[in-house]
Write a protein that holds these residues in place. Structure first.
Motif, PDB file in Angstrom:
ATOM      1  N   ASP A 274       0.882  -1.164   0.000  1.00 29.04           N
ATOM      2  CA  ASP A 274       0.000   0.000   0.000  1.00 29.04           C
ATOM      3  C   ASP A 274       0.921   1.216   0.000  1.00 29.04           C
ATOM      4  OD1 ASP A 274      -1.914   1.926   0.250  1.00 29.04           O
ATOM      5  OD2 ASP A 274      -2.797   1.174   2.106  1.00 29.04           O
ATOM      6  N   ASP A 275       1.074   1.835  -1.181  1.00 32.60           N
ATOM      7  CA  ASP A 275       2.055   2.910  -1.302  1.00 32.60           C
ATOM      8  C   ASP A 275       1.503   4.054  -2.150  1.00 32.60           C
ATOM      9  OD1 ASP A 275       2.068   1.828  -3.831  1.00 32.60           O
ATOM     10  OD2 ASP A 275       4.189   1.253  -3.829  1.00 32.60           O
ATOM     11  N   LEU A 276       2.397   4.903  -2.663  1.00 36.13           N
ATOM     12  CA  LEU A 276       1.985   6.067  -3.436  1.00 36.13           C
ATOM     13  C   LEU A 276       1.285   5.702  -4.735  1.00 36.13           C
ATOM     14  CD1 LEU A 276       5.273   8.140  -2.944  1.00 36.13           C
ATOM     15  CD2 LEU A 276       3.087   8.514  -1.781  1.00 36.13           C
ATOM     16  N   TRP A 277       1.471   4.469  -5.194  1.00 39.43           N
ATOM     17  CA  TRP A 277       0.824   4.016  -6.418  1.00 39.43           C
ATOM     18  C   TRP A 277      -0.558   3.424  -6.147  1.00 39.43           C
ATOM     19  CZ3 TRP A 277       3.097   5.090 -10.995  1.00 39.43           C
ATOM     20  CH2 TRP A 277       4.474   5.346 -11.006  1.00 39.43           C
ATOM     21  N   GLY A 278      -0.807   3.009  -4.903  1.00 37.61           N
ATOM     22  CA  GLY A 278      -2.064   2.363  -4.558  1.00 37.61           C
ATOM     23  C   GLY A 278      -1.834   1.069  -3.794  1.00 37.61           C
ATOM     24  N   ALA A 279      -2.898   0.358  -3.533  1.00 43.04           N
ATOM     25  CA  ALA A 279      -2.824  -0.894  -2.771  1.00 43.04           C
ATOM     26  C   ALA A 279      -3.036  -2.073  -3.711  1.00 43.04           C
ATOM     27  CB  ALA A 279      -3.870  -0.908  -1.663  1.00 43.04           C
ATOM     28  N   SER A 280      -2.270  -3.147  -3.470  1.00 45.85           N
ATOM     29  CA  SER A 280      -2.379  -4.316  -4.337  1.00 45.85           C
ATOM     30  C   SER A 280      -1.804  -5.533  -3.636  1.00 45.85           C
ATOM     31  CB  SER A 280      -1.638  -4.066  -5.655  1.00 45.85           C
ATOM     32  OG  SER A 280      -1.770  -5.169  -6.539  1.00 45.85           O
ATOM     33  N   GLY A 281      -2.343  -6.699  -3.975  1.00 41.29           N
ATOM     34  CA  GLY A 281      -1.801  -7.959  -3.498  1.00 41.29           C
ATOM     35  C   GLY A 281      -0.771  -8.499  -4.484  1.00 41.29           C
ATOM     36  N   VAL A 282       0.111  -9.354  -3.976  1.00 45.11           N
ATOM     37  CA  VAL A 282       1.177  -9.910  -4.800  1.00 45.11           C
ATOM     38  C   VAL A 282       1.276 -11.407  -4.523  1.00 45.11           C
ATOM     39  CG1 VAL A 282       3.649  -9.879  -5.301  1.00 45.11           C
ATOM     40  CG2 VAL A 282       2.468  -7.740  -4.750  1.00 45.11           C
ATOM     41  N   GLU A 283       1.232 -12.216  -5.562  1.00 39.03           N
ATOM     42  CA  GLU A 283       1.396 -13.656  -5.411  1.00 39.03           C
ATOM     43  C   GLU A 283       2.877 -13.994  -5.194  1.00 39.03           C
ATOM     44  OE1 GLU A 283      -1.005 -15.834  -5.265  1.00 39.03           O
ATOM     45  OE2 GLU A 283      -2.620 -14.402  -5.708  1.00 39.03           O
TER      46      GLU A 283
END
Length: 231
Positions: free
Chosen positions: A121-130
């Protein structure tokens, strides 16, 4: 833009502060949960160096063949003084085991975190990573130099950073007219992020013509950027 996996992998291999959260050792002091070093192995596993007598090493030793869940939490703080200084956080969760024989420092133990999943969750947005994405992701080539480069831009080239507002059209003119200060906030192979401070601060990205591969390429890209802002 860098993928979520690349951003997560870059944070793991950066010098950002990190703590290892393990069930049963929540009462430990924060400094006891911070690895002295960390690295990513060839299969995407994360190796963490701790004093041999640390609570997390004891927990991993006692778990032995049982699966000990753990989460590595990384906090990314801007290396220059700016409002809202935390740029992001990443979490890498998986299973923790001891890796005897890998620690070269006396009195230390290397722990191995087999990655199950990650998120950012950073300046680019939030995302999950496999886990597979994390293992394959490249590391930003500027990660080892970003802190020094941003601090140099902030202290030695504030006027040139401020002049980048000229590339923003009317919004940039308004920022200058209202006395907003431009602060270099983040740097990666794709471009420079600047925060314009004030009552309602805003960030903007200045993309490079093409991704840079090293410091030499970065110098050319920054020169091109500053030249464009000067005309």
């Amino acid at each position: 833009m860098p993928s979520a996996a690349e951003r997560t992998r870059t944070l793991v291999q950066s010098t950002c502060s990190a703590v290892l959260l393990v069930p049963g050792v929540e009462a430990a002091r924060p400094d006891q949960l911070s690895p002295e070093a960390r690295a990513v192995g060839p299969d995407g596993e994360v190796f963490l160096l701790f004093p041999a007598d640390s609570p997390v090493v004891r927990a991993a030793t006692h778990a032995q063949d049982d699966e000990l869940a753990a989460v590595l939490e990384i906090t990314d703080v801007a290396p220059v003084a700016v409002p809202n200084r935390i740029r992001g956080r990443a979490w890498v969760s998986g299973w923790l085991t001891c890796a005897p024989g890998l620690a070269t420092e006396p009195g230390c133990m290397m722990l191995r975190l087999e990655v199950g999943e990650a998120s950012i969750d950073d300046l680019w947005g939030a995302s999950g990573v496999e886990a597979e994405e994390f293992a394959r992701a490249p590391v930003d080539p500027l990660v080892a130099h970003e802190t020094e480069l941003l601090q140099h831009l902030h202290s030695a080239h504030p006027d040139q950073v401020q002049a980048l507002a000229g590339l923003l059209g009317d919004r940039g003119k308004g920022a200058v007219a209202s006395g907003r200060r431009a602060v270099p906030l983040a740097l990666d192979r794709f471009g420079l992020r600047v925060r314009f401070t004030g009552e309602q601060p805003f960030d903007t990205r200045f993309d490079f013509p093409e991704p840079v591969r090293d410091i030499t390429g970065l110098r050319r890209a920054m020169h091109t950027l500053f030249e464009a802002a000067a005309h």
